[in-house]
Design a protein around this motif. Structure first.
Motif, PDB file in Angstrom:
ATOM      1  N   ILE A  36     -19.341  -9.337   4.993  1.00 60.56           N
ATOM      2  CA  ILE A  36     -19.915  -9.560   3.676  1.00 60.56           C
ATOM      3  C   ILE A  36     -18.908 -10.184   2.731  1.00 60.56           C
ATOM      4  O   ILE A  36     -17.756  -9.741   2.650  1.00 60.56           O
ATOM      5  CB  ILE A  36     -20.468  -8.248   3.064  1.00 60.56           C
ATOM      6  CG1 ILE A  36     -21.079  -8.516   1.681  1.00 60.56           C
ATOM      7  CG2 ILE A  36     -19.422  -7.157   3.017  1.00 60.56           C
ATOM      8  CD1 ILE A  36     -21.865  -7.359   1.109  1.00 60.56           C
ATOM      9  N   HIS A  37     -19.372 -11.215   2.038  1.00 62.80           N
ATOM     10  CA  HIS A  37     -18.524 -11.811   1.009  1.00 62.80           C
ATOM     11  C   HIS A  37     -18.847 -11.156  -0.331  1.00 62.80           C
ATOM     12  O   HIS A  37     -19.504 -11.724  -1.196  1.00 62.80           O
ATOM     13  CB  HIS A  37     -18.699 -13.320   0.950  1.00 62.80           C
ATOM     14  CG  HIS A  37     -17.624 -13.978   0.147  1.00 62.80           C
ATOM     15  ND1 HIS A  37     -16.327 -14.070   0.611  1.00 62.80           N
ATOM     16  CD2 HIS A  37     -17.612 -14.526  -1.086  1.00 62.80           C
ATOM     17  CE1 HIS A  37     -15.575 -14.660  -0.301  1.00 62.80           C
ATOM     18  NE2 HIS A  37     -16.340 -14.931  -1.351  1.00 62.80           N
ATOM     19  N   GLU A  38     -18.406  -9.954  -0.446  1.00 65.05           N
ATOM     20  CA  GLU A  38     -18.431  -9.171  -1.677  1.00 65.05           C
ATOM     21  C   GLU A  38     -17.410  -8.065  -1.473  1.00 65.05           C
ATOM     22  O   GLU A  38     -17.143  -7.650  -0.341  1.00 65.05           O
ATOM     23  CB  GLU A  38     -19.817  -8.604  -1.948  1.00 65.05           C
ATOM     24  CG  GLU A  38     -19.947  -7.795  -3.235  1.00 65.05           C
ATOM     25  CD  GLU A  38     -19.566  -8.546  -4.501  1.00 65.05           C
ATOM     26  OE1 GLU A  38     -18.339  -8.657  -4.750  1.00 65.05           O
ATOM     27  OE2 GLU A  38     -20.457  -9.014  -5.228  1.00 65.05           O
ATOM     28  N   GLY A  39     -16.799  -7.594  -2.549  1.00 62.47           N
ATOM     29  CA  GLY A  39     -15.731  -6.621  -2.369  1.00 62.47           C
ATOM     30  C   GLY A  39     -15.493  -5.773  -3.585  1.00 62.47           C
ATOM     31  O   GLY A  39     -16.353  -5.628  -4.457  1.00 62.47           O
ATOM     32  N   GLY A  40     -14.296  -5.231  -3.652  1.00 61.02           N
ATOM     33  CA  GLY A  40     -13.895  -4.376  -4.757  1.00 61.02           C
ATOM     34  C   GLY A  40     -12.393  -4.424  -4.896  1.00 61.02           C
ATOM     35  O   GLY A  40     -11.731  -5.384  -4.482  1.00 61.02           O
ATOM     36  N   ALA A  60     -23.699 -11.305   5.067  1.00 57.82           N
ATOM     37  CA  ALA A  60     -24.305 -11.406   3.732  1.00 57.82           C
ATOM     38  C   ALA A  60     -23.273 -11.977   2.771  1.00 57.82           C
ATOM     39  O   ALA A  60     -22.064 -11.868   2.992  1.00 57.82           O
ATOM     40  CB  ALA A  60     -24.792 -10.042   3.247  1.00 57.82           C
ATOM     41  N   VAL A  61     -23.771 -12.575   1.683  1.00 61.55           N
ATOM     42  CA  VAL A  61     -22.908 -13.146   0.653  1.00 61.55           C
ATOM     43  C   VAL A  61     -23.305 -12.537  -0.681  1.00 61.55           C
ATOM     44  O   VAL A  61     -24.457 -12.129  -0.869  1.00 61.55           O
ATOM     45  CB  VAL A  61     -23.037 -14.688   0.630  1.00 61.55           C
ATOM     46  CG1 VAL A  61     -24.466 -15.116   0.333  1.00 61.55           C
ATOM     47  CG2 VAL A  61     -22.074 -15.320  -0.374  1.00 61.55           C
ATOM     48  N   THR A  62     -22.371 -12.469  -1.597  1.00 60.87           N
ATOM     49  CA  THR A  62     -22.645 -11.860  -2.893  1.00 60.87           C
ATOM     50  C   THR A  62     -23.897 -12.450  -3.535  1.00 60.87           C
ATOM     51  O   THR A  62     -24.087 -13.673  -3.569  1.00 60.87           O
ATOM     52  CB  THR A  62     -21.448 -12.014  -3.852  1.00 60.87           C
ATOM     53  OG1 THR A  62     -21.816 -11.532  -5.154  1.00 60.87           O
ATOM     54  CG2 THR A  62     -20.988 -13.460  -3.975  1.00 60.87           C
ATOM     55  N   LYS A  63     -24.737 -11.570  -4.045  1.00 53.58           N
ATOM     56  CA  LYS A  63     -25.983 -12.014  -4.682  1.00 53.58           C
ATOM     57  C   LYS A  63     -25.716 -12.743  -5.992  1.00 53.58           C
ATOM     58  O   LYS A  63     -26.619 -13.384  -6.548  1.00 53.58           O
ATOM     59  CB  LYS A  63     -26.906 -10.832  -4.921  1.00 53.58           C
ATOM     60  CG  LYS A  63     -26.379  -9.794  -5.909  1.00 53.58           C
ATOM     61  CD  LYS A  63     -27.303  -8.595  -6.008  1.00 53.58           C
ATOM     62  CE  LYS A  63     -26.759  -7.542  -6.979  1.00 53.58           C
ATOM     63  NZ  LYS A  63     -27.605  -6.316  -7.001  1.00 53.58           N
ATOM     64  N   THR A  64     -24.482 -12.671  -6.493  1.00 52.86           N
ATOM     65  CA  THR A  64     -24.136 -13.365  -7.739  1.00 52.86           C
ATOM     66  C   THR A  64     -23.821 -14.842  -7.512  1.00 52.86           C
ATOM     67  O   THR A  64     -23.504 -15.553  -8.472  1.00 52.86           O
ATOM     68  CB  THR A  64     -22.916 -12.703  -8.415  1.00 52.86           C
ATOM     69  OG1 THR A  64     -21.747 -12.888  -7.581  1.00 52.86           O
ATOM     70  CG2 THR A  64     -23.142 -11.215  -8.622  1.00 52.86           C
ATOM     71  N   THR A  65     -23.936 -15.323  -6.284  1.00 64.13           N
ATOM     72  CA  THR A  65     -23.555 -16.698  -5.973  1.00 64.13           C
ATOM     73  C   THR A  65     -24.144 -17.735  -6.929  1.00 64.13           C
ATOM     74  O   THR A  65     -23.426 -18.642  -7.371  1.00 64.13           O
ATOM     75  CB  THR A  65     -23.920 -17.032  -4.511  1.00 64.13           C
ATOM     76  OG1 THR A  65     -23.133 -16.206  -3.637  1.00 64.13           O
ATOM     77  CG2 THR A  65     -23.644 -18.486  -4.178  1.00 64.13           C
ATOM     78  N   PRO A  66     -25.428 -17.652  -7.305  1.00 64.04           N
ATOM     79  CA  PRO A  66     -25.967 -18.697  -8.197  1.00 64.04           C
ATOM     80  C   PRO A  66     -25.286 -18.764  -9.557  1.00 64.04           C
ATOM     81  O   PRO A  66     -25.360 -19.793 -10.229  1.00 64.04           O
ATOM     82  CB  PRO A  66     -27.444 -18.297  -8.350  1.00 64.04           C
ATOM     83  CG  PRO A  66     -27.749 -17.471  -7.152  1.00 64.04           C
ATOM     84  CD  PRO A  66     -26.481 -16.726  -6.857  1.00 64.04           C
ATOM     85  N   THR A  67     -24.616 -17.694  -9.966  1.00 60.97           N
ATOM     86  CA  THR A  67     -23.948 -17.697 -11.274  1.00 60.97           C
ATOM     87  C   THR A  67     -22.497 -18.150 -11.182  1.00 60.97           C
ATOM     88  O   THR A  67     -21.870 -18.361 -12.215  1.00 60.97           O
ATOM     89  CB  THR A  67     -23.980 -16.297 -11.916  1.00 60.97           C
ATOM     90  OG1 THR A  67     -23.114 -15.402 -11.188  1.00 60.97           O
ATOM     91  CG2 THR A  67     -25.386 -15.733 -11.939  1.00 60.97           C
ATOM     92  N   GLY A 104     -15.758  -0.958  -7.366  1.00 57.77           N
ATOM     93  CA  GLY A 104     -16.374  -2.265  -7.440  1.00 57.77           C
ATOM     94  C   GLY A 104     -17.725  -2.346  -6.752  1.00 57.77           C
ATOM     95  O   GLY A 104     -18.263  -1.359  -6.250  1.00 57.77           O
ATOM     96  N   ASN A 105     -18.273  -3.563  -6.710  1.00 57.35           N
ATOM     97  CA  ASN A 105     -19.627  -3.765  -6.213  1.00 57.35           C
ATOM     98  C   ASN A 105     -19.821  -3.337  -4.770  1.00 57.35           C
ATOM     99  O   ASN A 105     -20.923  -2.947  -4.365  1.00 57.35           O
ATOM    100  CB  ASN A 105     -20.006  -5.249  -6.348  1.00 57.35           C
ATOM    101  CG  ASN A 105     -20.118  -5.695  -7.787  1.00 57.35           C
ATOM    102  OD1 ASN A 105     -20.325  -4.883  -8.688  1.00 57.35           O
ATOM    103  ND2 ASN A 105     -19.985  -6.989  -8.019  1.00 57.35           N
TER     104      ASN A 105
END
Length: 576
Positions: free
Chosen positions: A247-251, A202-209, A267-268
């Motif tokens: 996953i490309h999301e972290g803290g 999975a990749v961070t859902k914030t990618t479009p921003t 963090g997220n």
């Protein structure tokens, strides 16, 4: 006598519900090595996790941080791990490419993809930077070929670019029209001994921003935990021996990278980890460029490994698993971050194949990289921020963009704003400090590798304040995105003030910013399109887009014209 149909059906139903008998265990030891946020760093860079002697007047070439990472060292460690245990799997945590230094970026990151493929990488989660050049170009990076949106760079490393031999995974990335996944959600990797490890990405859902919106306009980026959980029943039905989430999301954590089982993670990633199905045995994370090795409770309340390995290949995440291949379950797991020591004292042997890849990439890019573009007054200008969020290097970059767009022909700008996420390294990196404090193109490009173009817009004073207020709207309160501002613009922000009212004393050259007055403001095209959540910038008027004025060109022109350049004084932004 015939068995009545009803009784036969009942008997069959009972048989189907009977659990499979427990088999005699067949254990296997498996090593999973994780690489996150590599960003095309084929050669070593400074690792702040281990300090070295700082540069001094008598020894200006000393490095402040340990040299770590690089394809030769990472490849050497992976090879040695495989020699010790053939059941070794190399995986990625996203951002393997994008925001890369000259050695990779000038060749469209193809040498990095080839290097990781030659290391035997099996799978990787997508990262936001994989989308820097848009979906079509990412598909080319995956599948190969030369039909690129930058033909000046594509297929210059290999005229028959083969694509990645590993697969990027994205369980939470779907097509807006069909609703179907665009990338494989998961993949099961079988080791030489027959152990089967499932990886779901999975990749961070914030990618479009945080990427250019046009490049991902056809995609939806859903909730990360929901995206992964959707496929867990399907994965479990295939009877893997362990399930690992990439996953490309972290803290971030207060504990250092080498503290095992830490409980200081923030963090997220926390919320995501707490909601991901307990069938997932461990989570390899990325995105926040932190080194940590923590435990986070899963939905069943059990501590689950959540680990990240800094960035640029400074650390490899290592999971030592023992699995039961007969009963398809994890027996034990041990997690650690391993330093990819590239210093002269290293015990890691360089990989010969990687040495060849690096040498070829250097031969194609060194002439450009080594061109001197200016001098600075100190060994390094740092991107680290003060308490207010201002950095010495951020000051310099904002000033360079203002200088490039302040004339009538280039925009009449009086203010420039720079997003801190676009500042990728110190100037220069600690492994490239020069005795004469010179700066070459490679140093400047490593700081600003995106190739963003400069855009000048008109904002009212009220809009300018609204932009600065948006710095504090990030849902992750630990990472306010403080824009770097050009000389003459000053303001104060108050941490305790409510959102929307944090910014005060906003002035330009000592004169208060007037809400109804107009100001010409320069930003890069990423910000101009509302990147990083600065949506007010999209409302700017009289937009002057300058496709031939690239941010790094403005930066190096400023270094040439203004040298030797001193670090910014970090006195433009004040925090209360």
């Amino acid at each position: 006598m015939k068995t009545p149909l009803m009784l036969l059906t009942l008997a069959l139903g009972l048989s189907a519900c009977t659990p499979s008998p427990v088999q005699a265990p067949v254990p296997a030891d498996v090593v999973v090595l994780g690489l996150n946020d590599f960003h095309g760093n084929l050669v070593p860079t400074g690792f702040a996790g281990i300090k070295m002697p700082a540069p001094t007047a008598t020894n200006p070439s000393a490095t402040a941080n340990l040299a770590a990472g690089g394809a030769e060292i990472i490849g050497g460690y992976v090879a040695s791990a495989r020699a010790a245990n053939a059941n070794t799997i190399l995986v990625g945590g996203g951002d393997l490419i994008g925001a890369s230094p000259v050695i990779s970026s000038l060749l469209r990151d193809e040498p990095s993809v080839i290097a990781l493929s030659k290391m035997g990488m099996a799978v990787s989660s997508l990262g936001n930077h994989e989308f820097d050049q848009g979906l079509k170009e990412l598909m080319r990076m995956q599948n190969g070929g030369c039909d690129s949106n930058d033909t000046a760079k594509a297929c210059k490393f290999d005229p028959a670019y083969p694509g990645a031999s590993f697969k990027w995974l994205g369980a939470n990335v779907t097509d807006k029209t069909s609703g179907k996944p665009v990338f494989a959600p998961y993949q099961i990797v079988t080791t030489p001994s027959g152990a089967r490890i499932a990886f779901v990405g999975a990749v961070t859902k914030t990618t479009p921003t945080i990427v250019a919106p046009s490049g991902v306009a056809t995609l939806n980026f859903g909730d990360e935990a929901d995206g992964v959980n959707k496929y867990i029943p399907e994965i479990k039905a295939l009877n893997p021996d362990a399930i690992i989430m990439l996953i490309h999301e972290g803290g971030n954590a207060t504990d250092t990278y080498n503290v095992a089982g830490c409980n200081s993670l923030m963090g997220n990633i926390i919320d995501i980890a707490k909601r991901v199905d307990p069938a997932v045995n461990a989570i390899i994370s990325g995105h926040t460029h932190q080194g940590y090795n923590c435990l986070v409770p899963d939905p069943a309340g059990k501590g689950r490994v959540v680990i990240q390995g800094d960035f640029y290949g400074h650390l490899l995440q290592r999971l030592d698993l023992q699995v039961d291949m007969a009963n398809h379950k994890l027996l034990s797991i041990k997690a650690a971050n391993v330093v990819m020591d590239a210093s002269s004292a290293t015990t890691i042997s360089k990989d010969a194949t990687q040495t060849g890849i690096v040498a070829k990439a250097k031969s194609l890019t060194d002439a450009v990289k080594n061109t001197v573009v200016g001098q600075i007054t100190v060994p390094q200008i740092l991107r680290a921020t003060n308490a207010a969020g201002e950095s010495a290097l951020g000051d310099v970059i904002a000033d360079s963009q203002l200088a490039a767009t302040s004339s009538a022909a280039t925009g009449n700008a009086v203010i420039a704003l720079m997003n801190p996420g676009g500042i990728r390294a110190d100037l220069p990196d600690s492994t490239n400090i020069k005795p004469d404090n010179s700066v070459n193109f490679g140093d400047a490009f490593t700081v600003q590798p995106f190739g963003n173009t400069l855009t000048t817009i008109t904002l009212t004073g009220a809009q300018l304040k609204a932009v600065l207020e948006q710095q504090f709207e990030n849902p992750d309160a630990t990472s306010n995105r403080i824009l770097q501002v050009s000389a003459g613009l000053t303001y104060t922000w108050t941490a305790a003030a409510p959102k929307g009212s944090k910014v005060s004393d906003l002035a330009l050259k000592g004169a208060p910013i007037v809400a109804g007055s107009s100001y010409r403001v320069t930003v890069n095209n990423f910000l101009a399109d509302g990147g990083d959540g600065f949506t007010v910038l999209k409302d700017g008027t009289d937009r002057l887009v300058q496709p031939n004025l690239v941010d790094v060109d403005a930066f190096q022109a400023y270094l040439k014209a203004s040298g030797p350049v001193a670090p910014g004084a970090q006195n433009r932004i004040t925090k209360k």
